[in-house]
Write a protein that holds these residues in place. Structure first.
Motif, PDB file in Angstrom:
ATOM      1  N   VAL A   1       0.826  -1.203   0.000  1.00 41.76           N
ATOM      2  CA  VAL A   1       0.000   0.000   0.000  1.00 41.76           C
ATOM      3  C   VAL A   1       0.865   1.260   0.000  1.00 41.76           C
ATOM      4  N   SER A   2       2.027   1.190   0.618  1.00 43.58           N
ATOM      5  CA  SER A   2       2.873   2.370   0.747  1.00 43.58           C
ATOM      6  C   SER A   2       4.343   2.033   0.539  1.00 43.58           C
ATOM      7  N   GLN A   3       5.119   3.079   0.359  1.00 45.15           N
ATOM      8  CA  GLN A   3       6.573   2.928   0.252  1.00 45.15           C
ATOM      9  C   GLN A   3       7.125   2.406   1.570  1.00 45.15           C
ATOM     10  N   ALA A   4       6.579   2.888   2.697  1.00 44.88           N
ATOM     11  CA  ALA A   4       7.069   2.470   4.009  1.00 44.88           C
ATOM     12  C   ALA A   4       6.869   0.976   4.248  1.00 44.88           C
ATOM     13  N   GLN A   5       5.774   0.408   3.750  1.00 43.33           N
ATOM     14  CA  GLN A   5       5.569  -1.037   3.881  1.00 43.33           C
ATOM     15  C   GLN A   5       6.645  -1.799   3.115  1.00 43.33           C
ATOM     16  N   ALA A   6       6.893  -1.398   1.885  1.00 47.90           N
ATOM     17  CA  ALA A   6       7.920  -2.061   1.080  1.00 47.90           C
ATOM     18  C   ALA A   6       9.293  -1.887   1.718  1.00 47.90           C
ATOM     19  N   GLN A   7       9.554  -0.705   2.273  1.00 47.38           N
ATOM     20  CA  GLN A   7      10.839  -0.448   2.931  1.00 47.38           C
ATOM     21  C   GLN A   7      11.001  -1.340   4.150  1.00 47.38           C
ATOM     22  N   ALA A   8       9.919  -1.577   4.877  1.00 47.98           N
ATOM     23  CA  ALA A   8       9.971  -2.465   6.041  1.00 47.98           C
ATOM     24  C   ALA A   8      10.344  -3.887   5.625  1.00 47.98           C
ATOM     25  N   VAL A   9       9.842  -4.331   4.484  1.00 50.14           N
ATOM     26  CA  VAL A   9      10.181  -5.669   3.982  1.00 50.14           C
ATOM     27  C   VAL A   9      11.649  -5.709   3.566  1.00 50.14           C
ATOM     28  N   LEU A  10      12.114  -4.676   2.892  1.00 45.80           N
ATOM     29  CA  LEU A  10      13.535  -4.613   2.516  1.00 45.80           C
ATOM     30  C   LEU A  10      14.414  -4.588   3.765  1.00 45.80           C
ATOM     31  N   ARG A  11      13.986  -3.846   4.776  1.00 40.39           N
ATOM     32  CA  ARG A  11      14.749  -3.758   6.024  1.00 40.39           C
ATOM     33  C   ARG A  11      14.789  -5.123   6.727  1.00 40.39           C
ATOM     34  N   ALA A  12      13.683  -5.880   6.665  1.00 42.91           N
ATOM     35  CA  ALA A  12      13.611  -7.194   7.307  1.00 42.91           C
ATOM     36  C   ALA A  12      14.505  -8.220   6.604  1.00 42.91           C
ATOM     37  N   ASP A  13      14.712  -8.032   5.292  1.00 44.23           N
ATOM     38  CA  ASP A  13      15.603  -8.926   4.532  1.00 44.23           C
ATOM     39  C   ASP A  13      16.391  -8.097   3.517  1.00 44.23           C
ATOM     40  N   PRO A  14      17.522  -7.521   3.948  1.00 44.77           N
ATOM     41  CA  PRO A  14      18.323  -6.656   3.078  1.00 44.77           C
ATOM     42  C   PRO A  14      18.880  -7.339   1.826  1.00 44.77           C
ATOM     43  N   ARG A  15      18.794  -8.668   1.764  1.00 43.32           N
ATOM     44  CA  ARG A  15      19.244  -9.343   0.527  1.00 43.32           C
ATOM     45  C   ARG A  15      18.338  -8.996  -0.636  1.00 43.32           C
ATOM     46  N   ASP A  16      17.131  -8.542  -0.359  1.00 44.17           N
ATOM     47  CA  ASP A  16      16.154  -8.070  -1.340  1.00 44.17           C
ATOM     48  C   ASP A  16      15.799  -9.118  -2.402  1.00 44.17           C
ATOM     49  N   PRO A  17      15.330 -10.294  -1.979  1.00 46.46           N
ATOM     50  CA  PRO A  17      14.965 -11.317  -2.958  1.00 46.46           C
ATOM     51  C   PRO A  17      13.801 -10.884  -3.871  1.00 46.46           C
TER      52      PRO A  17
END
Length: 87
Positions: free
Chosen positions: A43-59
């Protein structure tokens, strides 16, 4: 005498700024599933950023091709402009 020109300045969060948290959103729900999600799934950039932050490998390749530590920069607010540092 003419008035002084006013410069436009882009506000950038300092590196020490705390990441934005999104109430009720669990980024861990999106981890460990390979390349399954795209920016449009959030829904937001912050949600996607939270997922990237949770897994910085960025699969999910949410950081796109620029690898600047910011996920889905074109998504709607709220925003989290604190980059994810990858080691």
């Amino acid at each position: 005498m003419a008035p002084a020109a006013t410069a436009l300045v882009k506000t950038v969060a300092p590196a020490s700024a705390a990441p934005t948290t999104v109430a009720g959103f669990d980024p861990l729900r999106y981890i460990g599933q390979g390349d399954r999600y795209n920016c449009g799934d959030f829904v937001s950039q912050a949600q996607a950023q939270a997922v990237l932050r949770a897994d910085p490998r960025d699969p999910n390749r949410l950081d796109g091709n620029d690898n600047d530590g910011l996920a889905c920069e074109g998504n709607n607010a709220p925003f989290d402009w604190t980059p994810v540092v990858r080691g």
